[in-house]
Design a protein around this motif. Structure first.
Motif, PDB file in Angstrom:
ATOM      1  N   CYS A  38       0.863  -1.182   0.000  1.00 57.41           N
ATOM      2  CA  CYS A  38       0.000   0.000   0.000  1.00 57.41           C
ATOM      3  C   CYS A  38       0.894   1.224   0.000  1.00 57.41           C
ATOM      4  CB  CYS A  38      -0.928   0.003   1.210  1.00 57.41           C
ATOM      5  SG  CYS A  38      -2.029   1.443   1.261  1.00 57.41           S
ATOM      6  N   GLY A  39       0.931   1.951  -1.120  1.00 55.14           N
ATOM      7  CA  GLY A  39       1.817   3.086  -1.271  1.00 55.14           C
ATOM      8  C   GLY A  39       1.090   4.408  -1.111  1.00 55.14           C
ATOM      9  N   VAL A  40       1.756   5.361  -0.448  1.00 56.49           N
ATOM     10  CA  VAL A  40       1.199   6.700  -0.262  1.00 56.49           C
ATOM     11  C   VAL A  40       2.349   7.690  -0.364  1.00 56.49           C
ATOM     12  CG1 VAL A  40       1.421   6.548   2.257  1.00 56.49           C
ATOM     13  CG2 VAL A  40      -0.187   8.168   1.267  1.00 56.49           C
ATOM     14  N   ASP A  41       2.095   8.841  -1.001  1.00 56.53           N
ATOM     15  CA  ASP A  41       3.190   9.811  -1.103  1.00 56.53           C
ATOM     16  C   ASP A  41       3.312  10.612   0.186  1.00 56.53           C
ATOM     17  OD1 ASP A  41       1.680  12.294  -1.210  1.00 56.53           O
ATOM     18  OD2 ASP A  41       1.174  11.812  -3.283  1.00 56.53           O
ATOM     19  N   ARG A  42       4.424  11.283   0.316  1.00 59.70           N
ATOM     20  CA  ARG A  42       4.794  11.969   1.550  1.00 59.70           C
ATOM     21  C   ARG A  42       3.727  12.962   2.012  1.00 59.70           C
ATOM     22  NH1 ARG A  42      10.022  12.462   3.666  1.00 59.70           N
ATOM     23  NH2 ARG A  42      10.178  14.133   5.236  1.00 59.70           N
ATOM     24  N   SER A  43       3.236  13.788   1.098  1.00 62.27           N
ATOM     25  CA  SER A  43       2.271  14.820   1.472  1.00 62.27           C
ATOM     26  C   SER A  43       0.946  14.209   1.904  1.00 62.27           C
ATOM     27  CB  SER A  43       2.051  15.793   0.307  1.00 62.27           C
ATOM     28  OG  SER A  43       1.528  15.123  -0.824  1.00 62.27           O
ATOM     29  N   GLN A  44       0.504  13.144   1.222  1.00 65.12           N
ATOM     30  CA  GLN A  44      -0.739  12.476   1.623  1.00 65.12           C
ATOM     31  C   GLN A  44      -0.597  11.868   3.018  1.00 65.12           C
ATOM     32  OE1 GLN A  44      -3.782  11.811   0.093  1.00 65.12           O
ATOM     33  NE2 GLN A  44      -3.409  13.033  -1.734  1.00 65.12           N
ATOM     34  N   PHE A  45       0.588  11.282   3.296  1.00 63.95           N
ATOM     35  CA  PHE A  45       0.796  10.657   4.600  1.00 63.95           C
ATOM     36  C   PHE A  45       0.785  11.695   5.711  1.00 63.95           C
ATOM     37  CE2 PHE A  45       3.442   8.898   8.029  1.00 63.95           C
ATOM     38  CZ  PHE A  45       2.777   7.703   8.257  1.00 63.95           C
ATOM     39  N   LEU A 146       8.664  -2.062  13.537  1.00 60.21           N
ATOM     40  CA  LEU A 146       8.829  -2.500  14.918  1.00 60.21           C
ATOM     41  C   LEU A 146       9.900  -1.645  15.600  1.00 60.21           C
ATOM     42  CD1 LEU A 146       8.919  -6.128  16.257  1.00 60.21           C
ATOM     43  CD2 LEU A 146      10.699  -4.522  16.947  1.00 60.21           C
ATOM     44  N   GLU A 147      11.007  -1.415  14.890  1.00 63.13           N
ATOM     45  CA  GLU A 147      12.077  -0.579  15.440  1.00 63.13           C
ATOM     46  C   GLU A 147      11.621   0.875  15.569  1.00 63.13           C
ATOM     47  OE1 GLU A 147      15.332  -1.229  12.800  1.00 63.13           O
ATOM     48  OE2 GLU A 147      15.447  -3.377  13.235  1.00 63.13           O
ATOM     49  N   ILE A 148      10.853   1.355  14.595  1.00 66.31           N
ATOM     50  CA  ILE A 148      10.380   2.745  14.639  1.00 66.31           C
ATOM     51  C   ILE A 148       9.424   2.964  15.811  1.00 66.31           C
ATOM     52  CG2 ILE A 148       8.964   4.462  13.437  1.00 66.31           C
ATOM     53  CD1 ILE A 148      10.192   3.432  10.825  1.00 66.31           C
ATOM     54  N   PHE A 149       8.460   2.073  15.991  1.00 66.74           N
ATOM     55  CA  PHE A 149       7.540   2.215  17.130  1.00 66.74           C
ATOM     56  C   PHE A 149       8.295   2.098  18.451  1.00 66.74           C
ATOM     57  CE2 PHE A 149       4.115   0.811  14.065  1.00 66.74           C
ATOM     58  CZ  PHE A 149       3.422   2.001  14.102  1.00 66.74           C
ATOM     59  N   GLU A 210       6.033  12.308  13.253  1.00 63.45           N
ATOM     60  CA  GLU A 210       7.068  11.609  14.010  1.00 63.45           C
ATOM     61  C   GLU A 210       7.462  10.305  13.328  1.00 63.45           C
ATOM     62  OE1 GLU A 210       4.290  12.813  15.162  1.00 63.45           O
ATOM     63  OE2 GLU A 210       4.665  14.111  16.897  1.00 63.45           O
ATOM     64  N   PHE A 211       6.462   9.578  12.806  1.00 62.56           N
ATOM     65  CA  PHE A 211       6.743   8.314  12.130  1.00 62.56           C
ATOM     66  C   PHE A 211       7.584   8.564  10.877  1.00 62.56           C
ATOM     67  CE2 PHE A 211       5.999   4.640   9.461  1.00 62.56           C
ATOM     68  CZ  PHE A 211       5.976   3.584  10.354  1.00 62.56           C
ATOM     69  N   LEU A 212       7.193   9.557  10.086  1.00 60.19           N
ATOM     70  CA  LEU A 212       7.916   9.851   8.852  1.00 60.19           C
ATOM     71  C   LEU A 212       9.338  10.320   9.140  1.00 60.19           C
ATOM     72  CD1 LEU A 212       7.978  10.086   5.806  1.00 60.19           C
ATOM     73  CD2 LEU A 212       6.831  12.286   5.996  1.00 60.19           C
ATOM     74  N   VAL A 215      11.358   7.319   9.774  1.00 60.47           N
ATOM     75  CA  VAL A 215      11.628   6.600   8.527  1.00 60.47           C
ATOM     76  C   VAL A 215      12.797   7.258   7.795  1.00 60.47           C
ATOM     77  CG1 VAL A 215      10.730   6.060   6.224  1.00 60.47           C
ATOM     78  CG2 VAL A 215       9.305   5.662   8.240  1.00 60.47           C
ATOM     79  N   ASP A 216      12.767   8.578   7.688  1.00 58.46           N
ATOM     80  CA  ASP A 216      13.852   9.297   7.004  1.00 58.46           C
ATOM     81  C   ASP A 216      15.211   9.013   7.652  1.00 58.46           C
ATOM     82  OD1 ASP A 216      12.186  10.498   5.140  1.00 58.46           O
ATOM     83  OD2 ASP A 216      11.991  12.376   6.240  1.00 58.46           O
ATOM     84  N   ARG A 217      15.221   8.924   8.980  1.00 55.91           N
ATOM     85  CA  ARG A 217      16.493   8.737   9.690  1.00 55.91           C
ATOM     86  C   ARG A 217      16.990   7.299   9.641  1.00 55.91           C
ATOM     87  NH1 ARG A 217      14.033  12.383  13.469  1.00 55.91           N
ATOM     88  NH2 ARG A 217      13.283  10.624  14.683  1.00 55.91           N
ATOM     89  N   ASN A 218      16.070   6.344   9.517  1.00 59.39           N
ATOM     90  CA  ASN A 218      16.454   4.937   9.687  1.00 59.39           C
ATOM     91  C   ASN A 218      16.346   4.078   8.433  1.00 59.39           C
ATOM     92  OD1 ASN A 218      16.885   4.598  12.787  1.00 59.39           O
ATOM     93  ND2 ASN A 218      15.022   5.810  12.621  1.00 59.39           N
ATOM     94  N   ALA A 219      15.879   4.638   7.325  1.00 57.85           N
ATOM     95  CA  ALA A 219      15.746   3.860   6.094  1.00 57.85           C
ATOM     96  C   ALA A 219      17.119   3.442   5.563  1.00 57.85           C
ATOM     97  CB  ALA A 219      15.004   4.680   5.040  1.00 57.85           C
TER      98      ALA A 219
END
Length: 229
Positions: A38-45, A146-149, A210-212, A215-219
């Motif tokens: 399930c894909g969503v772009d940054r602004s939608q998220f 799991l790591e992000i949460f 916060e989630f995004l 993701v940016d820091r840990n991808a």
């Protein structure tokens, strides 16, 4: 003067991802029986409201004939067996091309997000892809929710310390427990790839910024995750 926290990458498309398999990798080379994206772009998220998925998403669900017996425990959980998957395509080059075409429609860079993905989903997915002699480009990343949460909720995801704590639902990082803590109710369905992806998505949008940021820091590039067989 403190140094600003610069993200490793600015992800433009989040792809929530889950797969079902023939069993656990520790028992035998686990093969994929179902995938969901399930894909969503940054602004939608970022614009998401808790409890509601955005109107604009891109979704793909594929059932796969694994070409090997499915463990009865896995069948009991996912309701997928060798009989109802017998007429489905194997994980072949056509399946790979469908996945690549789906991802190519999304804004780059892309990040696949799976719960316990580092230990389960990503190594199995990479193994199936490598079996075909294929791979993914450097701009396809992955991150383990799991790591992000764990980071967002201050819960360690590393090895247990000398003094063990009794696990409770208040500290559990199981996806269904996270979902229940956020929405105060049990998920309607478990162990179906599409339902688990929706549960993950809804859990993530409870704190979208916060989630995004995490993701940016840990991808990391998907190709860097070792395959499991």
């Amino acid at each position: 003067m403190s140094v600003p926290d610069i993200p490793a990458v600015c992800i433009q498309s989040l792809v929530f991802f889950d797969l079902e398999t023939t069993g656990l990798p520790s028992d035998h080379p686990a093969r994929i029986t179902e995938l969901n994206f399930c894909g969503v772009d940054r602004s939608q998220f970022i614009g998401c409201m808790a409890k509601k998925m955005p109107r604009v998403t891109n979704r793909l669900n594929l059932c796969i004939d694994p070409s090997r017996p499915i463990d009865p425990v896995a069948t009991d959980m996912s309701k997928l067996d060798n009989a109802n998957l017998g007429q489905q395509s194997k994980f072949d080059e056509n399946v790979y091309n469908i996945i690549v075409s789906f991802l190519d429609r999304l804004q780059k860079p892309i990040c696949l997000i799976a719960h316990n993905g580092t230990k389960f989903d990503f190594p199995i997915f990479n193994a199936e892809i490598a079996q075909l002699g294929k791979g993914f480009p450097q701009d396809v990343y992955c991150a383990d929710s799991l790591e992000i949460f764990g980071l967002l909720q201050g819960i360690s995801t590393g090895p247990p310390k000398a003094k063990k704590m009794r696990k409770t639902k208040a500290t559990s990082l199981k996806l269904n427990d996270i979902y229940q803590r956020i929405y105060k109710k049990k998920p309607e369905t478990l162990h179906e790839a599409e339902a688990d992806v929706k549960m993950l998505f809804l859990s993530a949008i409870a704190t979208p910024q916060e989630f995004l940021n995490s993701v940016d820091r840990n991808a990391v590039p998907l190709k860097k995750i070792p395959k499991c067989w």
